[in-house]
Design a protein around this motif. Structure first.
Motif, PDB file in Angstrom:
ATOM      1  N   GLN A   8       9.750  -0.729  -0.715  1.00 20.46           N
ATOM      2  CA  GLN A   8       8.341  -0.326  -0.686  1.00 20.46           C
ATOM      3  C   GLN A   8       7.898   0.069   0.718  1.00 20.46           C
ATOM      4  N   ASP A   9       8.617  -0.402   1.741  1.00 20.39           N
ATOM      5  CA  ASP A   9       8.270  -0.076   3.116  1.00 20.39           C
ATOM      6  C   ASP A   9       8.616   1.377   3.402  1.00 20.39           C
ATOM      7  N   ALA A  10       7.752   2.034   4.137  1.00 16.33           N
ATOM      8  CA  ALA A  10       8.027   3.422   4.501  1.00 16.33           C
ATOM      9  C   ALA A  10       7.237   3.811   5.737  1.00 16.33           C
ATOM     10  N   VAL A  11       7.853   4.660   6.535  1.00 18.78           N
ATOM     11  CA  VAL A  11       7.175   5.306   7.642  1.00 18.78           C
ATOM     12  C   VAL A  11       6.722   6.657   7.099  1.00 18.78           C
ATOM     13  N   ARG A  12       5.442   6.958   7.245  1.00 17.12           N
ATOM     14  CA  ARG A  12       4.926   8.261   6.809  1.00 17.12           C
ATOM     15  C   ARG A  12       4.151   8.850   7.977  1.00 17.12           C
ATOM     16  N   ILE A  13       4.600  10.014   8.439  1.00 14.56           N
ATOM     17  CA  ILE A  13       3.957  10.664   9.576  1.00 14.56           C
ATOM     18  C   ILE A  13       3.621  12.093   9.183  1.00 14.56           C
ATOM     19  N   GLU A  14       2.376  12.463   9.406  1.00 13.93           N
ATOM     20  CA  GLU A  14       1.929  13.826   9.123  1.00 13.93           C
ATOM     21  C   GLU A  14       1.630  14.514  10.454  1.00 13.93           C
ATOM     22  N   ARG A  15       2.148  15.722  10.596  1.00 14.72           N
ATOM     23  CA  ARG A  15       1.905  16.505  11.806  1.00 14.72           C
ATOM     24  C   ARG A  15       1.582  17.939  11.412  1.00 14.72           C
ATOM     25  N   SER A  16       0.813  18.612  12.248  1.00 16.99           N
ATOM     26  CA  SER A  16       0.564  20.043  12.086  1.00 16.99           C
ATOM     27  C   SER A  16       1.095  20.753  13.312  1.00 16.99           C
ATOM     28  N   PHE A  17       1.725  21.886  13.078  1.00 14.10           N
ATOM     29  CA  PHE A  17       2.307  22.675  14.155  1.00 14.10           C
ATOM     30  C   PHE A  17       1.728  24.082  14.122  1.00 14.10           C
ATOM     31  N   ASP A  18       1.456  24.625  15.293  1.00 19.30           N
ATOM     32  CA  ASP A  18       0.992  26.001  15.390  1.00 19.30           C
ATOM     33  C   ASP A  18       2.230  26.894  15.416  1.00 19.30           C
ATOM     34  N   ALA A  19       2.938  26.899  14.291  1.00 17.51           N
ATOM     35  CA  ALA A  19       4.206  27.627  14.158  1.00 17.51           C
ATOM     36  C   ALA A  19       4.455  27.871  12.679  1.00 17.51           C
ATOM     37  N   PRO A  20       5.222  28.913  12.372  1.00 16.24           N
ATOM     38  CA  PRO A  20       5.519  29.195  10.968  1.00 16.24           C
ATOM     39  C   PRO A  20       6.465  28.157  10.353  1.00 16.24           C
ATOM     40  N   VAL A  21       6.366  28.030   9.044  1.00 15.68           N
ATOM     41  CA  VAL A  21       7.182  27.064   8.301  1.00 15.68           C
ATOM     42  C   VAL A  21       8.679  27.254   8.574  1.00 15.68           C
ATOM     43  N   ASP A  22       9.138  28.510   8.641  1.00 17.42           N
ATOM     44  CA  ASP A  22      10.581  28.716   8.808  1.00 17.42           C
ATOM     45  C   ASP A  22      11.089  28.160  10.135  1.00 17.42           C
ATOM     46  N   LEU A  23      10.265  28.138  11.184  1.00 19.75           N
ATOM     47  CA  LEU A  23      10.693  27.545  12.453  1.00 19.75           C
ATOM     48  C   LEU A  23      10.837  26.027  12.319  1.00 19.75           C
ATOM     49  N   TRP A  37      15.929  17.429  19.572  1.00 19.49           N
ATOM     50  CA  TRP A  37      14.679  16.654  19.500  1.00 19.49           C
ATOM     51  C   TRP A  37      14.814  15.297  18.823  1.00 19.49           C
ATOM     52  N   TYR A  38      15.841  15.082  18.051  1.00 18.74           N
ATOM     53  CA  TYR A  38      15.935  13.862  17.249  1.00 18.74           C
ATOM     54  C   TYR A  38      16.152  12.633  18.134  1.00 18.74           C
ATOM     55  N   GLY A  39      15.619  11.527  17.694  1.00 16.75           N
ATOM     56  CA  GLY A  39      15.821  10.250  18.376  1.00 16.75           C
ATOM     57  C   GLY A  39      14.677   9.894  19.296  1.00 16.75           C
ATOM     58  N   LEU A 153       9.257  12.895  16.860  1.00 20.90           N
ATOM     59  CA  LEU A 153       8.380  13.974  16.412  1.00 20.90           C
ATOM     60  C   LEU A 153       7.521  14.514  17.552  1.00 20.90           C
ATOM     61  N   ASP A 154       7.258  13.694  18.569  1.00 24.71           N
ATOM     62  CA  ASP A 154       6.607  14.201  19.783  1.00 24.71           C
ATOM     63  C   ASP A 154       7.536  15.200  20.474  1.00 24.71           C
ATOM     64  N   LYS A 155       8.834  14.876  20.536  1.00 28.79           N
ATOM     65  CA  LYS A 155       9.807  15.795  21.142  1.00 28.79           C
ATOM     66  C   LYS A 155       9.937  17.069  20.296  1.00 28.79           C
ATOM     67  N   LEU A 156       9.864  16.915  18.970  1.00 21.39           N
ATOM     68  CA  LEU A 156       9.902  18.079  18.087  1.00 21.39           C
ATOM     69  C   LEU A 156       8.731  19.012  18.405  1.00 21.39           C
ATOM     70  N   ALA A 157       7.542  18.450  18.580  1.00 20.67           N
ATOM     71  CA  ALA A 157       6.355  19.264  18.871  1.00 20.67           C
ATOM     72  C   ALA A 157       6.544  20.066  20.161  1.00 20.67           C
ATOM     73  N   VAL A 158       7.122  19.447  21.183  1.00 20.51           N
ATOM     74  CA  VAL A 158       7.370  20.142  22.444  1.00 20.51           C
ATOM     75  C   VAL A 158       8.366  21.275  22.242  1.00 20.51           C
ATOM     76  N   ARG A 159       9.428  21.026  21.471  1.00 22.39           N
ATOM     77  CA  ARG A 159      10.435  22.066  21.222  1.00 22.39           C
ATOM     78  C   ARG A 159       9.844  23.220  20.417  1.00 22.39           C
ATOM     79  N   VAL A 160       9.043  22.893  19.410  1.00 21.11           N
ATOM     80  CA  VAL A 160       8.410  23.932  18.591  1.00 21.11           C
ATOM     81  C   VAL A 160       7.503  24.802  19.468  1.00 21.11           C
ATOM     82  N   GLU A 161       6.718  24.150  20.324  1.00 24.18           N
ATOM     83  CA  GLU A 161       5.815  24.907  21.191  1.00 24.18           C
ATOM     84  C   GLU A 161       6.610  25.831  22.115  1.00 24.18           C
ATOM     85  N   ALA A 162       7.713  25.351  22.661  1.00 20.30           N
ATOM     86  CA  ALA A 162       8.540  26.174  23.549  1.00 20.30           C
ATOM     87  C   ALA A 162       9.102  27.380  22.797  1.00 20.30           C
ATOM     88  N   HIS A 163       9.508  27.187  21.543  1.00 19.31           N
ATOM     89  CA  HIS A 163      10.066  28.287  20.758  1.00 19.31           C
ATOM     90  C   HIS A 163       8.983  29.228  20.239  1.00 19.31           C
TER      91      HIS A 163
END
Length: 166
Positions: A8-23, A37-39, A153-163
């Motif tokens: 029943q335990d779960a981590v649920r994180i919602e984020r929005s990115f100013d980038a297209p879905v395919d990226l 970005w992982y880890g 996911l913070d690192k993911l956001a930085v990578r997405v912004e750079a790309h």
């Protein structure tokens, strides 16, 4: 039973990115992007093998520097659902470097930690931006694993912004 509570335990994180879905999809499914970005902060991913198709397997090595030198943690899993640019679902288990699943006790983890967990990534195009909901079932929301996901996911956001700025 401990397994019922753990499931029943779960981590649920919602984020929005100013980038297209395919990226965002590429960030989750391309090994080079994923490894970047992982880890949690301070972790590196020297190995990311990903056969992204239903029934395909994954093997990821996370390496952290400790006072006693480098420590590696290996994770294996299987892709259960792959809907390009919409949904990615895969299992995750701690393993050895060959992808052999290790039990929580093998890894000096609490006995009630599940052997296999499930990661679900849902993506939605919202006017050219991407809404992402990541759920890791089997990991308590107040656990070190949850904190690791937040850092990743913070690192993911930085990578997405750079790309996105290319």
């Amino acid at each position: 039973m401990a397994d019922d509570k753990a499931s029943q335990d779960a981590v649920r994180i919602e984020r929005s990115f100013d980038a297209p879905v395919d990226l965002i999809w590429q960030m989750w499914t391309d090994p080079e992007h994923f490894a970047a970005w992982y880890g949690p902060d301070g972790a590196t991913i020297p190995v990311a093998r990903m056969d992204v198709r239903v029934g395909g397997t994954r093997l990821v090595c996370m390496e952290m520097q400790t006072p006693n030198g480098p420590m590696q943690m290996w994770f294996t899993g299987e892709y259960r659902e792959v809907v390009e640019n919409e949904r990615l679902v895969y299992t995750e288990s701690m393993s050895d470097e060959n992808g052999n699943v290790m039990t929580p006790s093998d890894m000096n983890m609490p006995e009630d930690h599940p052997t296999t967990t499930e990661v679900r990534v849902e993506l939605e195009d919202v006017g050219g931006r991407t809404k992402m909901v990541m759920t890791h079932a089997g990991i308590p929301a107040d656990s070190p694993g949850a904190a690791g996901w937040t850092m990743a996911l913070d690192k993911l956001a930085v990578r997405v912004e750079a790309h996105s700025n290319r």
